[in-house]
Write a protein that holds these residues in place. Sequence first.
Motif, PDB file in Angstrom:
ATOM      1  N   ASN A  93       0.805  -1.226   0.000  1.00 55.11           N
ATOM      2  CA  ASN A  93       0.000   0.000   0.000  1.00 55.11           C
ATOM      3  C   ASN A  93       0.838   1.278   0.000  1.00 55.11           C
ATOM      4  O   ASN A  93       0.337   2.352  -0.354  1.00 55.11           O
ATOM      5  CB  ASN A  93      -0.932   0.018   1.214  1.00 55.11           C
ATOM      6  CG  ASN A  93      -2.025  -1.038   1.117  1.00 55.11           C
ATOM      7  OD1 ASN A  93      -2.566  -1.270   0.052  1.00 55.11           O
ATOM      8  ND2 ASN A  93      -2.331  -1.679   2.224  1.00 55.11           N
TER       9      ASN A  93
ATOM     10  N   LYS B 145       2.101  -1.671   5.716  1.00 54.67           N
ATOM     11  CA  LYS B 145       0.806  -2.332   5.692  1.00 54.67           C
ATOM     12  C   LYS B 145       0.554  -2.858   4.284  1.00 54.67           C
ATOM     13  O   LYS B 145       0.666  -2.112   3.308  1.00 54.67           O
ATOM     14  CB  LYS B 145      -0.304  -1.356   6.101  1.00 54.67           C
ATOM     15  CG  LYS B 145      -0.251  -0.946   7.564  1.00 54.67           C
ATOM     16  CD  LYS B 145      -1.424  -0.055   7.927  1.00 54.67           C
ATOM     17  CE  LYS B 145      -1.398   0.311   9.402  1.00 54.67           C
ATOM     18  NZ  LYS B 145      -2.540   1.187   9.770  1.00 54.67           N
TER      19      LYS B 145
ATOM     20  N   THR C 218      -1.973  -5.217   1.640  1.00 51.49           N
ATOM     21  CA  THR C 218      -3.304  -5.747   1.385  1.00 51.49           C
ATOM     22  C   THR C 218      -3.170  -7.047   0.610  1.00 51.49           C
ATOM     23  O   THR C 218      -2.314  -7.164  -0.275  1.00 51.49           O
ATOM     24  CB  THR C 218      -4.145  -4.753   0.566  1.00 51.49           C
ATOM     25  OG1 THR C 218      -4.252  -3.528   1.288  1.00 51.49           O
ATOM     26  CG2 THR C 218      -5.541  -5.298   0.295  1.00 51.49           C
TER      27      THR C 218
ATOM     28  N   ASN D  10      -6.194  -6.938   5.293  1.00 56.00           N
ATOM     29  CA  ASN D  10      -4.926  -6.283   5.618  1.00 56.00           C
ATOM     30  C   ASN D  10      -3.994  -7.271   6.316  1.00 56.00           C
ATOM     31  O   ASN D  10      -4.399  -8.024   7.207  1.00 56.00           O
ATOM     32  CB  ASN D  10      -5.162  -5.087   6.545  1.00 56.00           C
ATOM     33  CG  ASN D  10      -5.905  -3.970   5.844  1.00 56.00           C
ATOM     34  OD1 ASN D  10      -5.667  -3.701   4.651  1.00 56.00           O
ATOM     35  ND2 ASN D  10      -6.798  -3.305   6.553  1.00 56.00           N
TER      36      ASN D  10
ATOM     37  N   GLN E  99      -0.599  -7.381   8.590  1.00 59.68           N
ATOM     38  CA  GLN E  99       0.254  -6.502   9.398  1.00 59.68           C
ATOM     39  C   GLN E  99       1.314  -7.297  10.127  1.00 59.68           C
ATOM     40  O   GLN E  99       1.105  -8.464  10.432  1.00 59.68           O
ATOM     41  CB  GLN E  99      -0.619  -5.738  10.410  1.00 59.68           C
ATOM     42  CG  GLN E  99      -1.565  -4.754   9.737  1.00 59.68           C
ATOM     43  CD  GLN E  99      -2.417  -4.025  10.756  1.00 59.68           C
ATOM     44  OE1 GLN E  99      -2.685  -4.516  11.834  1.00 59.68           O
ATOM     45  NE2 GLN E  99      -2.831  -2.815  10.407  1.00 59.68           N
TER      46      GLN E  99
END
Length: 236
Positions: free
Chosen positions: A91, A193, A195, A234, A236
């Motif tokens: 991202n 981060k 996706t 997402n 992380q």
Amino acid sequence: MINKISKTYFLFFIIFIIPNQFLSQIKIDWKLDSKMENANISIYNEGKEDIAIPLDQKSLQPYYSDNYNISETDWLDNYPFFGLTLNIFDNVDKKNIETHLSSPNFDASKFDNLKRKTDSIKKEINLKINSWKIKNNINDLSKAKINYYVMNNLLLLKTKEKIEFSIPFNLWNIINEYNGQLQGMYMLDKKKKNTSFLSINIHKNIYAFITEKQKRKLKNYKFFTGKIESNKINLQ
């Protein structure tokens, strides 16, 4: 002039509207468990037609530009050619994370045992393929291998039917299996981060590996072609 406009609109409807309706017929949803060790996946047939789609429910696969372009020359035994593709998007840099290749990690002291095991599995598979080849009247061994894989991973979804299954989620070995080949992996920057989503893209040429007799048995199903993308989550 009116007839010309009508024909143009009708052509637009055939090219764009009808395929989009068909592509949207299959919906894929997924999420990870709390430990990020398993992907829990659901496949739902939202449409009014019964659908047949090749889908390997045992493994994910990494993204490559030629995913799902199946051919006899590029065939690898034990590779999940119809596994859902794990796509990861950066991202921050606004680009897809590249798939890296690495050699399988294993204890060298266990090499002999591992080789015996893989040789035994390969022998068992070859016996199954030869038997399948004869049973289904397929002359070529390479075609028989692909036919066996497609037919044994053909998901049959009745209209409004939903199935759920779980697949190991392993970014260091995405197919989560040692098959003697280089392993696809994703190297993520934990500070960023990312996706992620799953996808599958089925080309019509794969159905050329199915025999006419097999197709007749599946005459009540529509063979799926096209691309499906899941919901995005997402990482992380």
